[in-house]
Structures are given as structure tokens and as C-alpha cells.
Design a protein around this motif. Structure first.
Motif: not given
Length: 493
Positions: A237-263
Motif C-alpha cells: 500500500r501507498e501510505l501517503g504522508d506519515l506522522i510519527y509519534i515516537g519522538q514526542v517525549a511527553s507521550l513516552r511517560q508513565v506515571r501514577e496520579q490520583d489512583g490511575w496508572l497513566q501510560i
């Protein structure tokens, strides 16, 4: 203007200016660099012949090294990272690496085609135990090799090599020059790599990602490439333009807050399952081990798995059963919803054109919630589920106060079993009520037959898994999981 892809390879900075954004790392190695130790077998991330090790600097400055499948990783994802292949294992004095020497001593190679991939998977394991006095366990060995297939040896000699490699004279890996090189490759601005027909965008911040998504709503979002990569290698398949999220630092964080595991959406499946397993060790241990292979978990992301929403995906049933939420983001702001509301129909979700998954929030354990997960498939390792089930019941004084039951493989989307839940809520947690809920499952689902299982098998095993859950969680004489496995299907018949 297109920027160059820059990564560390064979002791120096390597630059790529002219290539398709969807050219794979394997194609670049074999066809452009004529580095043919890395093999192509399946071209879909299943056989492991193409296994390589990719390194990147963490936020704390440490070098993180992980095995991935080169056949489905797009070349621009290597930007600001390091690439290691089997050729890199040659020692300064020309000798073999202990991993290679152990493979020879234990007769772990016959036709040899799969051997470079096995060697790289074992090297990844070797690096994790490089300074340990304790050898890797059998489970660690099996997990490291879960993504490598061999048709010749039967695996025993390869496992022997994994146990032998730590007994040979040590070979240390100097991370300093790699870390120094990667530090110089870090970008402050987004990468935009183009071949004139399509562009690979790699934003660095959440705001840059949101702006790109708003400006290019038809661009394909790319996370771990474990699914999208096959669209290119298998479907052409031809995918067209791509937007890669793997270099967005804030999307690579894991933390716990207010009773939730935030991934964050760009956290790898391996890291996400490790974080969830820390809170639910008994419930997620086997599912984590059996979810795909280690190279796939190293590359794939929980956010991508959730956004994809495959009806046979293994993450969604247990997330839905626990009451997880998905957080969505766009230039217009942030919104969240229960994960079960995110899936509207087969391959259709509530995601708007300018939105993307920002994070998955998982409730932390509660003492009154009895949580279990189960996976049924033809093979133990690296196989897609015929049925995946998850149960999270709140039981107080042997009464069911709340019930959340979710299945994968039973419908067009991962889905809760509403009628079965209704049979249980407000009732005693006993065998009669469980059997009534098992009967109700036939109203909740009308599964399909395919190569993995027949409709009758799926429904029967879905019912039996509910019975197994009761055997393991009943107040009076609950059975250990290993005891239940011996007779649960027969007992529920």
C-alpha cells in the motif's frame, strides 16, 4: 526541504538523503549498504531472521538497547538512534562474540538462515546480564527468543547456547561512544523527511503533533509500525504522508496520579506491560509473556494497540474489564472516555480526524475487585488469540456488587458481556448464578468461525473461562490456577 536521516551505525554517523519514507531498515541494510548478515524471512515481524538491536538515549542519559524486527521498521524511525546488526558482534581482535561462540559449541545452527536473528536476540539478552553474576532464567531465555523461528534445530541447542554464553570469557560493550554520538544527534526541531511524493514528519512536542494532525488530517499516524509496516511489506500500500509519534517525549511517560496508572501513547508495549504488571503481577504475568514476541513488544505501543482496536487484540479486554480510560488530544483540547465507548464498530472508533490518542489511564488495584485475564490460542508463544477474556468483579460478603466482563475474538470489537454481567450483579457469587451468566453469554455474542477457531468453540470456551474464573475466585475453597487448568473445561461441561 527534506532533512537527512542521521543515525549511528558501524562506529560513525550515517546519513540518508534519498529514500522512500516507507523503505524498511532491512531493505536499507541489504540493498543499499550491502550488509547482508540480517536476513529476510517473513517480512511481517514473525520469524525473527531480521532481528537487529536499536539504541537510543533515555531522558536520564542512559543508553537503552532493544531488539526489533528490521523488516517492518521504516528507515526514518532510526533518526537520532543507533543501529546494531550481527556484523557488529565481531570483537576487536577478530574473534567471535561469546554469543556466537556458544552457538557453535552447542550446535545451535544448521542451515544458518535464522542464526543471525537468534544471535541478535541472544546478544540483547547478554547485554541485559552483562554485569550480572546470575545467568538468565529459562523464562528470560524463552522470552528473548520468542520472536525467532527455526525449522532445523528444535530449539534445544539454541537454549543450551543461551545458557552457555555467560560461562565463556566476558565481552564488554562500550556504551560511551554510542551515547556521545547520539547526544550530538538529538534534534530540537521536528524531522521532515521526503522523497518528493510523501513526507515523514517526526514532531518533538505534543503541541507540534497536534498542529501537524490538524493540518494533515489524512496523514497516517505511525507509532511502533508493527501493524502499519505490514501494509507496506505485505499489501504494497501507498501510505501517503506519515506522522510519527515516537519522538514526542511527553507521550513516552508513565506515571501514577490520583489512583490511575497513566501510560503515554508512545510507551512501548513492553514498558507498558511492565508498568501494569507491577500492580497486577499475578493477573498479567502470563498474558504479558504471551503477547506477541519481545521484538514486537519493544517496537509496538500500547497507544497504537488501543487506537487500532483489533477485535482480537489482547490488551483491550483486560483494559476494558478494569475500567480504563482513553485520553484523546487535538488542537481543540483534551477529552477522555471509557475505553469500551471508544469502539463503535469494526475498525471504527470515536477518534475525530484531527485527534490522536494521548494516553491510556488504568485504575490502580482495589482490594474488593477480583481481576483475572485468560488467553486461548493454538500456540503458547507469539500467536493471536482465538478468545481473550478478562473479568473484574467487585464482591463484598460473597455478593457481586459490580461486574465487568470483557472479551476479544467474540465480536467485531472488543466488548463487554452486558447480559452476563446483569445475571451476576446483586446476586450471590455461587455456581448456580455463574452457570446462568454462562448461558447469557450466548445472547451477548454471536462469534464467527475462522482459521483460529469455530464459532461453537469460541462460545463454549468463553463460557468455560467464566467458570474457571469462578473456580479461582470463589470464597469457599478457591482453586489455584494450575489446579483449575487440569479440569475446568470438564467441570464446566
Amino acid at each position: 526541504m527534506s532533512q537527512a536521516i542521521r543515525f549511528y551505525y558501524r562506529g560513525k554517523i550515517h546519513e540518508v538523503h534519498d529514500a522512500s519514507p516507507t523503505r524498511t531498515v532491512l531493505q536499507h541494510l541489504r540493498e543499499d549498504l550491502h550488509c547482508t548478515g540480517t536476513k529476510e524471512g517473513c517480512a511481517e515481524g514473525d520469524c525473527g531472521a531480521c532481528t537487529v538491536v536499536v539504541g537510543e538515549l533515555r531522558q536520564d542519559g542512559e543508553l537503552d538497547l532493544k531488539t526489533v524486527n528490521a523488516c517492518i521498521q521504516f528507515l526514518p524511525t532510526l533518526d537520532a538512534r543507533a543501529l546494531f546488526t550481527v556484523e557488529d558482534l565481531r570483537q576487536p581482535d577478530g574473534c567471535l562474540h561469546p554469543v556466537q561462540q556458544a552457538m557453535i559449541q552447542c550446535h545451535g545452527s544448521q542451515c544458518g538462515f535464522c542464526t543471525p536473528g537468534f544471535v541478535m536476540s541472544l546478544w540483547g539478552l547478554y547485554l541485559r546480564h552483562e554485569h550480572d553474576a546470575v545467568a538468565p532464567t529459562r523464562r528470560e531465555i524463552d522470552d528473548a527468543l520468542s520472536g525467532n523461528l527455526c525449522r532445523c534445530t528444535g530449539y534445544r541447542p539454541i537454549v543450551d547456547a543461551a545458557q552457555r554464553m555467560g560461562q565463556l570469557p566476558r565481552a564488554t560493550f562500550d556504551r560511551t561512544p554510542v551515547s556521545q554520538a547520539l547526544a550530538t544527534l538529538r534534534r530540537d526541531t521536528p524531522l521532515a523527511f521526503s522523497d518528493g511524493r510523501q513526507t515523514f514528519h517526526a514532531p518533538r512536542t505534543l503541541e507540534q503533533l497536534a498542529q501537524l494532525r490538524g493540518a494533515l488530517p489524512h496523514a497516517r499516524l505511525l507509532a511502533g509500525s508493527t501493524d502499519v509496516g505490514l501494509w507496506v511489506t505485505k499489501q504494497l500500500r501507498e501510505l501517503g504522508d506519515l506522522i510519527y509519534i515516537g519522538q514526542v517525549a511527553s507521550l513516552r511517560q508513565v506515571r501514577e496520579q490520583d489512583g490511575w496508572l497513566q501510560i503515554g501513547a508512545a510507551v512501548s508495549l513492553e514498558q507498558a506491560y511492565a508498568a501494569a504488571h507491577a500492580h497486577y503481577p499475578d493477573q498479567l504475568s502470563e498474558l504479558w509473556q504471551r503477547f506477541a514476541s519481545l521484538p514486537v513488544r519493544n517496537a509496538g505501543t500500547l497507544g497504537g494497540n488501543v487506537a487500532n482496536g483489533s477485535p482480537i487484540g489482547d490488551s483491550m479486554p483486560w483494559l476494558i474489564a478494569l475500567g480504563a480510560k482513553v485520553v484523546l488530544y487535538s488542537v481543540g483540547g483534551q477529552r477522555s472516555m471509557p475505553l469500551e465507548d471508544f469502539y463503535l464498530d469494526y475498525q471504527k472508533s470515536a477518534l475525530q480526524a484531527d485527534e490522536f490518542v494521548q494516553a491510556v489511564h488504568i485504575p490502580l488495584p482495589r482490594a474488593d475487585v477480583r481481576f483475572r485475564t485468560y488467553k486461548l490460542s493454538k500456540r503458547f508463544d507469539q500467536d493471536i488469540s482465538a478468545v481473550c477474556a478478562a473479568f473484574a468483579l467487585t464482591i463484598v460478603d460473597d455478593q457481586v456488587v459490580a461486574a465487568r466482563i470483557a472479551y476479544g475474538g467474540m465480536a467485531a470489537t472488543p466488548r463487554r458481556a452486558a447480559r452476563a454481567e446483569a445475571e451476576l450483579v446483586g446476586q450471590a457469587w455461587d455456581q448456580a448464578r455463574v452457570r446462568a451468566a454462562m448461558t447469557a453469554l450466548a445472547q451477548d455474542f454471536a462469534p464467527l468461525s475462522d482459521m483460529r477457531a469455530s464459532a461453537a468453540y469460541r462460545l463454549r470456551t468463553a463460557q468455560n473461562l467464566l467458570y474457571r474464573y469462578w473456580l479461582e475466585t470463589r470464597t469457599e475453597a478457591p482453586l489455584a490456577p494450575e489446579a483449575v487448568r487440569a479440569f475446568a473445561v470438564t467441570a464446566a461441561a
